[in-house]
Scaffold this active site. Sequence first.
Site, PDB file in Angstrom:
ATOM      1  N   GLU A   1       0.849  -1.191   0.000  1.00 61.60           N
ATOM      2  CA  GLU A   1       0.000   0.000   0.000  1.00 61.60           C
ATOM      3  C   GLU A   1       0.891   1.250   0.000  1.00 61.60           C
ATOM      4  O   GLU A   1       1.911   1.300   0.661  1.00 61.60           O
ATOM      5  CB  GLU A   1      -0.870  -0.009   1.258  1.00 61.60           C
ATOM      6  CG  GLU A   1      -1.738   1.223   1.439  1.00 61.60           C
ATOM      7  CD  GLU A   1      -2.394   1.262   2.810  1.00 61.60           C
ATOM      8  OE1 GLU A   1      -3.461   1.875   2.927  1.00 61.60           O
ATOM      9  OE2 GLU A   1      -1.825   0.690   3.773  1.00 61.60           O
TER      10      GLU A   1
ATOM     11  N   LYS B   1      -9.842   0.094  -1.971  1.00 65.06           N
ATOM     12  CA  LYS B   1     -10.139  -0.208  -0.570  1.00 65.06           C
ATOM     13  C   LYS B   1     -11.571   0.177  -0.242  1.00 65.06           C
ATOM     14  O   LYS B   1     -12.019   1.287  -0.528  1.00 65.06           O
ATOM     15  CB  LYS B   1      -9.148   0.548   0.328  1.00 65.06           C
ATOM     16  CG  LYS B   1      -9.234   0.171   1.801  1.00 65.06           C
ATOM     17  CD  LYS B   1      -8.173   0.917   2.604  1.00 65.06           C
ATOM     18  CE  LYS B   1      -8.185   0.520   4.063  1.00 65.06           C
ATOM     19  NZ  LYS B   1      -7.173   1.253   4.848  1.00 65.06           N
TER      20      LYS B   1
ATOM     21  N   CYS C   1      -4.624  -3.169   4.215  1.00 66.30           N
ATOM     22  CA  CYS C   1      -4.326  -2.709   5.563  1.00 66.30           C
ATOM     23  C   CYS C   1      -5.431  -3.029   6.572  1.00 66.30           C
ATOM     24  O   CYS C   1      -5.654  -4.165   6.949  1.00 66.30           O
ATOM     25  CB  CYS C   1      -4.014  -1.213   5.520  1.00 66.30           C
ATOM     26  SG  CYS C   1      -3.206  -0.587   7.021  1.00 66.30           S
TER      27      CYS C   1
END
Length: 524
Positions: A264, A324, A374
């Site tokens: 990321e 995301k 994440c």
Amino acid sequence: MKPRILATLRGLAPAAVGGLLLYAAFPPVGLWFLAPLGPALLALSVRRRSKRGAFMAGTAFGLAFFGPLIVWLANLGMLPWLALTVVQALILGLAAIPLPRLLALPAWPLSAAAWWVAVEAVRGRAPLGGFPWGRLAFSQADAPYARWAAYGGAPLLTFTTALLGSLLLYGVTAPAGHRRRTVATACAGAAAVAALPLALPAAAPARRTAVVAVIQGNVPRTRSLAEQARVQGVAENHARETARLAVAVRRGEVERPDVVLWPENALDSDPTRDAVLGSLVADSVRSLNRPLLIGAILRGPGDTSYNAGQLWLPGRGPIAFYAKRQLVPFGEYIPARSALGGLGSLQLIPRDFTPGTSTAPLRAGRVRLGDVICYEIAYDGRVRDTVRAGANLLVVQTNNATYERAFEAGESDQQLAMARIRAIEFGRAVAVSSTSGVSALVAPDGRVTDRAGTWRSATLERRVQLAEGHTVAERVGGWPEILLSGLAVAGLASGLLRRRRRTPGRSAASPLFGEAPLPANSSH
């Protein structure tokens, strides 16, 4: 100090100790076997307590647990750490108010363990999308009974962990007249809970495999958030490490990977709109002639931006991306931006990201990458969706540099522990790709087969399984959480009915569990 205050502090001491012991079960301490003691000591603190007493005990437990668990958030400032700690502690305190009623029920260890699942279900959804960090299950990656996750996901593993603590308390606090039978029941129950997963059949190894390379390019470790936000050259660091891998491949020192993974935020802008970054990524793909998954900030229609993983193929460039879906409040978007956006380090977040909607895996030959970016690794549904969509390899792209910059307190290892539970839950290998560590490769049984420490450049390369099977946990989806939370709610309803029917002087001791209920004249 007044006797009443001293008595209150003594009453809260078991709860505070329980919170600290539960913290010690998580990385970086990692003493997983201490986790059941947390629920046991919280139950010990709240039983036969008034609503106010239960709230105070639950809050004390929450402060002692969340304070050290998420102290890494102080890398952003003391206020974010203290605010989140207090909010989570208060949620636990409020949730503890009905717990004494559950502890007065027949078979209360089951109700008390289900209560933990219900509390985690609430914490994982509210406020602002929830904060699932610190779930009991995420401390149990090394536990011999961690395979419960393959049959009921994180909720069932949380229930198992809490049940072991409840059974421990049940045996220790049994009335003298029932102690032998009670201890025998507790030991038999605990043995069954801990040993049964070992007797269940293990999943067969996957027939297909692939060589995966994880690139950790590293970033400068600075003490200023503003400086870290202005860091240039992160992409160059990852390109440089990829070039080293390409040289090693040409020399025959390592296998040519089937897919290469960058973390990321490896790029801080859109490589399809930035010619320099686009050329850098294209050169990296060309050097290995293999698919490359990058982490980048992609521009969408209008003023939209996505925190995304973008897949590049040799000779074709970018072909697909995953945006995301679970955004971090005050990290990737600012609630009430007009009022709060100008405060402190929030000024470093100039725009709100747009959440993605697609769950489709990214296809790189026979590898179908289930990208989880994440924070998403903590959310059951986010991971489950991509596995159900066909992913045969899970990838966690992450950037933890901000949370480790001034001091390291276990944030990266806590995230890795979640990835290990997901590997067990879905029977998939997991590749964790981080800018500054911890990067890792995890086998489908939750074992870490390779890892890179923090604040250094590294390349991890290993052949991993490409699983096609379906675990029970994947098939049943969210039902374990629903049913176990329902058990807690049903227990509370039963407790309220028992209270209404109870008359003074009437004994309501459990025929199965020896713990006496709350006295009829207790203050609530």
